[in-house]
Design a protein around this motif. Structure first.
Motif, PDB file in Angstrom:
ATOM      1  N   LEU A   1      59.984  98.968  27.643  1.00 28.38           N
ATOM      2  CA  LEU A   1      60.348  98.679  26.267  1.00 28.38           C
ATOM      3  C   LEU A   1      61.000  99.908  25.619  1.00 28.38           C
ATOM      4  O   LEU A   1      60.820 101.041  26.081  1.00 28.38           O
ATOM      5  N   PRO A   2      61.739  99.716  24.542  1.00 21.09           N
ATOM      6  CA  PRO A   2      62.418 100.850  23.881  1.00 21.09           C
ATOM      7  C   PRO A   2      61.476 101.950  23.420  1.00 21.09           C
ATOM      8  O   PRO A   2      61.866 103.107  23.339  1.00 21.09           O
ATOM      9  N   ASN A   3      60.235 101.604  23.098  1.00 20.32           N
ATOM     10  CA  ASN A   3      59.292 102.627  22.640  1.00 20.32           C
ATOM     11  C   ASN A   3      58.649 103.390  23.789  1.00 20.32           C
ATOM     12  O   ASN A   3      57.787 104.242  23.569  1.00 20.32           O
ATOM     13  N   GLY A   4      59.046 103.106  25.035  1.00 18.41           N
ATOM     14  CA  GLY A   4      58.521 103.831  26.181  1.00 18.41           C
ATOM     15  C   GLY A   4      57.418 103.105  26.931  1.00 18.41           C
ATOM     16  O   GLY A   4      57.039 103.522  28.032  1.00 18.41           O
ATOM     17  N   LEU A   5      56.859 102.021  26.365  1.00 18.22           N
ATOM     18  CA  LEU A   5      55.803 101.292  27.049  1.00 18.22           C
ATOM     19  C   LEU A   5      56.358 100.597  28.301  1.00 18.22           C
ATOM     20  O   LEU A   5      57.415  99.972  28.247  1.00 18.22           O
ATOM     21  N   VAL A   6      55.634 100.741  29.405  1.00 17.37           N
ATOM     22  CA  VAL A   6      56.031 100.121  30.674  1.00 17.37           C
ATOM     23  C   VAL A   6      54.972  99.099  31.065  1.00 17.37           C
ATOM     24  O   VAL A   6      53.776  99.401  31.096  1.00 17.37           O
ATOM     25  N   ILE A   7      55.415  97.867  31.334  1.00 21.44           N
ATOM     26  CA  ILE A   7      54.543  96.803  31.846  1.00 21.44           C
ATOM     27  C   ILE A   7      55.043  96.460  33.241  1.00 21.44           C
ATOM     28  O   ILE A   7      56.224  96.162  33.419  1.00 21.44           O
TER      29      ILE A   7
END
Length: 313
Positions: A231-237
């Motif tokens: 995601l743009p905020n750096g969160l990785v799923i």
């Protein structure tokens, strides 16, 4: 006190013949040494040696201007000496204190002038170039003249912008300078520029309500059986399929994530891939690996396939 004339710089007995000049045998005792050695009658060569020594010491001071530091001398406060070509002043009385390292006992007589900068005064280098971006150099009159000459020759009134002559004030429209036709409005006294009705390709990220707009390029992903989305905020799923082998027992079977997390894995959840008959669990051990376990319905460790979803950044 009368001002003395300039000395002649001659050394007493400097041209004495061989045997006429000898080093004084005991400088510390002085003439008293003659009592023991020459019946209180100093020989000529000793007299020459004594005056020769005095003149040489005087000439040394005249040549040096300031005496060199010596570990054999006790210096009073405010004494000035020279060490490695640099003048030092005694802060307090001291002896055998190295001027370069004994900073509580010696200070430089004249502090070094630093180079000038935007934040301090100092030595500045002159520069006659007019295309320099230096902030530590000063412009010379030659450089200023170059700039004035260029300014006097810029934008002659025969030049035009979109056929508008520059011999008077002109009003430019957006099309004159290839700009977007924006309408300026105010929101709580804050100017807001509205652009509409045309397709726009921005080279820099615009904002909406004082926040950066997010585009599709801000996302990265791989949508497969094993995959991830960032995601743009750096969160990785990320998600994937793994397995547990009962030979790992309670230590857990080490498996690798589909892709390494840039900084850390925060959490991982699992479920049984074999029809839901086994229980599974997992725990991250690094940004790239995790341990997993599988048990059958009676609580014994058992070979188990599992699916996982992991969160991190």
């Amino acid at each position: 006190m009368i001002i003395q004339n300039k000395p002649d710089y001659l050394i007493f007995a400097d041209s004495a013949k061989k045997g006429e000049n000898a080093a004084f045998p005991d400088v510390s005792r002085g003439w008293g040494v003659t009592i023991d050695q020459t019946a209180s009658k100093p020989p000529m060569e000793w007299m020459n040696g004594a005056f020769n020594r005095i003149d040489k010491n005087m000439l040394y001071l005249l040549q040096q201007g300031v005496p060199e530091w010596s570990e054999q001398v006790t210096y009073p406060a405010n004494a000035i000496i020279k060490y490695n070509g640099v003048l030092y002043t005694a802060i307090v009385e001291n002896d055998n204190a190295m001027p370069t390292t004994s900073t509580t006992k010696w200070k430089k007589t004249q502090e070094e002038i630093p180079n000038a900068s935007l934040f301090q005064k100092g030595v500045v280098k002159l520069n006659s170039e007019i295309n320099s971006e230096s902030e530590t150099e000063a412009a010379t009159p030659k450089a200023i003249k170059k700039v004035c000459d260029l300014a006097n020759n810029q934008v002659p009134n025969i030049r035009k912008i979109n056929n508008k002559t520059l011999n008077t004030d002109i009003v430019l429209q957006a099309d004159d300078v290839n700009a977007l036709p924006a309408i300026r409005k105010f929101d709580n006294n804050i100017p807001v520029y509205e652009v509409g009705g045309i397709q726009t390709d921005f080279k820099q990220r615009p904002t909406f309500n004082n926040s950066d707009l997010i585009s599709r390029s801000d996302y990265s992903s791989s949508f497969n059986k094993n995959g991830y989305i960032k995601l743009p905020n750096g969160l990785v799923i990320q998600w994937g399929e793994a397995e547990y082998l009962k030979t790992a027992d309670q230590d857990g079977y080490i498996q690798s994530f589909y892709t390494s997390f840039p900084h850390a894995c925060l959490a991982i959840v699992t479920n049984d891939a074999y029809g839901g008959t086994n229980s599974t669990a997992a725990h991250p051990i690094s940004t790239s690996q995790f341990r997993c376990w599988g048990k059958n319905s009676i609580g014994a460790y058992a070979n188990t396939g599992l699916f996982y979803i992991a969160l991190g950044f």
